[in-house]
Write an enzyme that holds these catalytic residues in place. Structure first.
Site, PDB file in Angstrom:
ATOM      1  N   GLU A 430       0.824  -1.223   0.000  1.00 46.41           N
ATOM      2  CA  GLU A 430       0.000   0.000   0.000  1.00 46.41           C
ATOM      3  C   GLU A 430       0.854   1.267   0.000  1.00 46.41           C
ATOM      4  O   GLU A 430       0.505   2.265   0.612  1.00 46.41           O
ATOM      5  CB  GLU A 430      -0.984   0.009   1.176  1.00 46.41           C
ATOM      6  CG  GLU A 430      -1.930  -1.164   1.204  1.00 46.41           C
ATOM      7  CD  GLU A 430      -2.679  -1.365  -0.101  1.00 46.41           C
ATOM      8  OE1 GLU A 430      -2.835  -0.393  -0.857  1.00 46.41           O
ATOM      9  OE2 GLU A 430      -3.094  -2.504  -0.365  1.00 46.41           O
ATOM     10  N   GLY A 431       1.957   1.235  -0.712  1.00 46.94           N
ATOM     11  CA  GLY A 431       2.875   2.371  -0.775  1.00 46.94           C
ATOM     12  C   GLY A 431       3.935   2.217   0.295  1.00 46.94           C
ATOM     13  O   GLY A 431       3.649   2.266   1.497  1.00 46.94           O
TER      14      GLY A 431
END
Length: 579
Positions: A430-431
């Site tokens: 998620e980043g």
């Protein structure tokens, strides 16, 4: 060991984050008894149904055979019970079958789910993101036919971004979406790292997929978002034939073995456009931001689970002559200091995530437009901190848990190693946390004319002055004053500097932000506990002091590191680093 839901800690953290005021402002039908009933029921489900599956989920894991993905033992049945009990629908809009509860309450429930069984929790977590994306950007058909079944948990959702050549750089996405001449599209391409991309827990899986239209401009401005179901859906919502998409394999990973991470092949799969053409990345960010906060909660959850196991082991393990009394290693000062610091960091991370959740709710329901805008800005400011700082805490606390176990922590039989392995993914997906730091230092500090972080710092400074006069917390007030002054200096420097120097200091800046905000929220809890949770008052004050002395005390030095910039990075080229 078994998992015990931290209900007292959650109750205090929710109160300190502002849930009572939120309920009074926008949830008149929600009272404290209902909140307690929700948390108690979620705790019972997590402890009895999910936690017992965690070890087999790790040892046996999901399987891929003959093109079919089968979940870890018991996962499909547990998911169906999870959906049947309504846990998937907590914060969703009642128009689509949701319960309309605050997002922050959903986060508290999901913390217990992730702590009990992180691999399991990823399935409904991704579905929550799909629900948010379709609620905001779905077509009338998608909201009528798909959204209610995602909310109920009958169907699950996934996020399909990454390709072999396109990880963080989504401008490199090459999956194609060709118009089919009948108002729909056909998607062709490969996606990797798709969490719960295929499984046997639900009758349909709704894939949200980034792909390019034939006439799309290059780069991120040419990406569109599509909905491609595993099984086709007719205009009455009935399931039809299998779509032209399939899992090619599942990954063999360091941890979260119970979560099937799939390579997905789209071979002319039928799909529907979600939102506006060529604006898919903005639409997908709704899902990604929801997932980033949930991943921060995962960091809290795995840290809580690792701490519980380490504490239980320390109280049982007999070794040496403990200076603090008793026979177990819990009486050794360094072991107890380690456990206390683990607890302080868990509580600080929990406080940051739940405050971010309250801000998300305020951004939707605050009656004053200016208040909604400020809440939305602060939510965006805190989201990368909640994601990155809390997942770093998850890894650190899980590592300390292995250390408390000593040699037994390095042995898989105790389970401490699983928590460490599971925790390690959270700073990556998620980043990555480096991306979160760059987002904070670059885009988020510039929002609202750069006023967001200075506004938070002003609140912290005011509370630090009050703490300096609070019995037992005077030292916390002094440390917090010095810490927020350091954060203010670093913030000014980051806003005045751009390019490699600022980018080199971004990770240290995010760490500093989390340290100071976490210390502030711990102190808030210590003050609140005196009246709301007297049984926790002394321990919360002690945790605030420990965090101030061992974490906040480092803030001025961390700020200096931020402002040192990246001057030596050119010297430290590949040849220099190769030795």
């Amino acid at each position: 060991m078994s998992f015990r839901a931290p209900l007292q800690s959650l109750d205090l953290a929710l109160a300190a984050a502002g849930l009572p005021d939120l309920m009074a402002a926008g949830y008149p039908d929600l009272d404290s008894e209902t909140v307690s009933a929700v948390l108690d029921s979620a705790a019972a489900f997590a402890e009895a149904e999910l936690a017992p599956l965690n070890r087999d989920g790790d040892r046996i894991g999901a399987r891929f055979e003959n093109g079919v993905v089968t979940g870890a033992p018991g996962f499909a049945q547990a998911y169906q019970a999870f959906a049947a009990q309504g846990w998937n629908s907590l914060a969703a809009d009642p128009e689509f079958g949701g319960q309309g509860l605050p997002k922050v309450l959903e986060l508290a429930v999901f913390e217990m789910v992730h702590a009990a069984n992180m691999a399991f929790g990823l399935c409904p977590m991704l579905t929550q993101g799909a629900i948010e994306a379709l609620t905001l950007h779905g077509t009338e058909r998608q909201k009528r036919l798909v959204l209610p079944r995602l909310v109920s948990g009958e169907w699950t959702g996934t996020m399909n971004l990454t390709e072999p050549q396109a990880g963080t750089d989504l401008a490199s996405v090459t999956a194609r979406a060709e118009p089919d001449g009948a108002g729909g599209y056909r998607i062709t391409g490969q996606k990797i790292y798709i969490t719960w991309g295929d499984h046997d827990a639900a009758e349909n899986i709704c894939h949200l997929v980034l792909a390019r239209l034939p006439d799309a401009p290059p780069g991120v401005k040419g990406i569109s978002l599509f909905l491609a179901p595993k099984r086709l859906i007719d205009d009455e919502g009935r399931l039809g034939a299998a779509n032209a998409l399939r899992p090619a394999s599942i990954e063999h990973k360091l941890g979260i073995h119970g979560s099937p991470t799939c390579v997905m092949l789209f071979e002319g799969a039928r799909a529907e456009l979600v939102g506006e053409a060529n604006n898919g990345l903005a639409h997908m960010f709704v899902m990604m931001n929801a997932a980033r906060l949930q991943v921060g909660v995962q960091g809290v959850a795995i840290a809580e689970r690792a701490l519980q196991q380490a504490l239980a082991y320390a109280q049982d393990r007999i070794q040496g002559r403990p200076a603090l009394g008793g026979e177990s290693i819990f009486g050794h000062p360094d072991v107890r200091r380690s456990l206390a610091l683990m607890r302080a960091k868990v509580e600080a991370a929990r406080a940051i995530c739940l405050l971010t959740g309250v801000l998300a709710d305020q951004a939707r329901i605050a009656p004053d437009p200016a208040a909604r805008e400020l809440a939305r800005g602060r939510q965006e400011l805190l989201t990368p901190i909640a994601k990155a700082w809390s997942t770093d805490v998850g890894v650190e606390v899980a590592s300390m848990g292995v250390q408390v176990h000593g040699g037994m922590g390095f042995i898989e039989d105790t389970g401490a190693a699983q928590h460490y392995r599971d925790a390690r993914i959270a700073p990556i997906y998620e980043g990555t946390n480096g991306v979160q730091a760059v987002d904070l230092a670059g885009r988020k500090l510039s929002m609202m004319d750069g006023a967001l972080m200075p506004g938070v710092c002003a609140e912290i400074a005011a509370d630090a002055d009050r703490l300096a006069a609070a019995p037992g917390l005077e030292g916390v007030g002094r440390r917090l004053s010095a810490g927020v002054a350091a954060l203010s200096r670093a913030t000014d420097w980051m806003r005045q500097n751009r390019g490699p120097d600022a980018l080199a200091g971004a990770t240290a800046y995010l760490r500093l932000s989390g340290d100071v905000i976490g210390g502030w929220l711990l102190a808030r809890q210590a003050l609140l506990a005196v009246d709301r949770a007297p049984a926790l008052a002394d321990s919360r004050a002690a945790l605030a002091r420990l965090f101030a002395d061992q974490v906040l005390a480092q803030a001025p030095g961390v700020a200096e590191g931020v402002m040192a910039g990246g001057a030596d990075l050119e010297v430290l080229d590949a040849a220099a680093l190769a030795g």
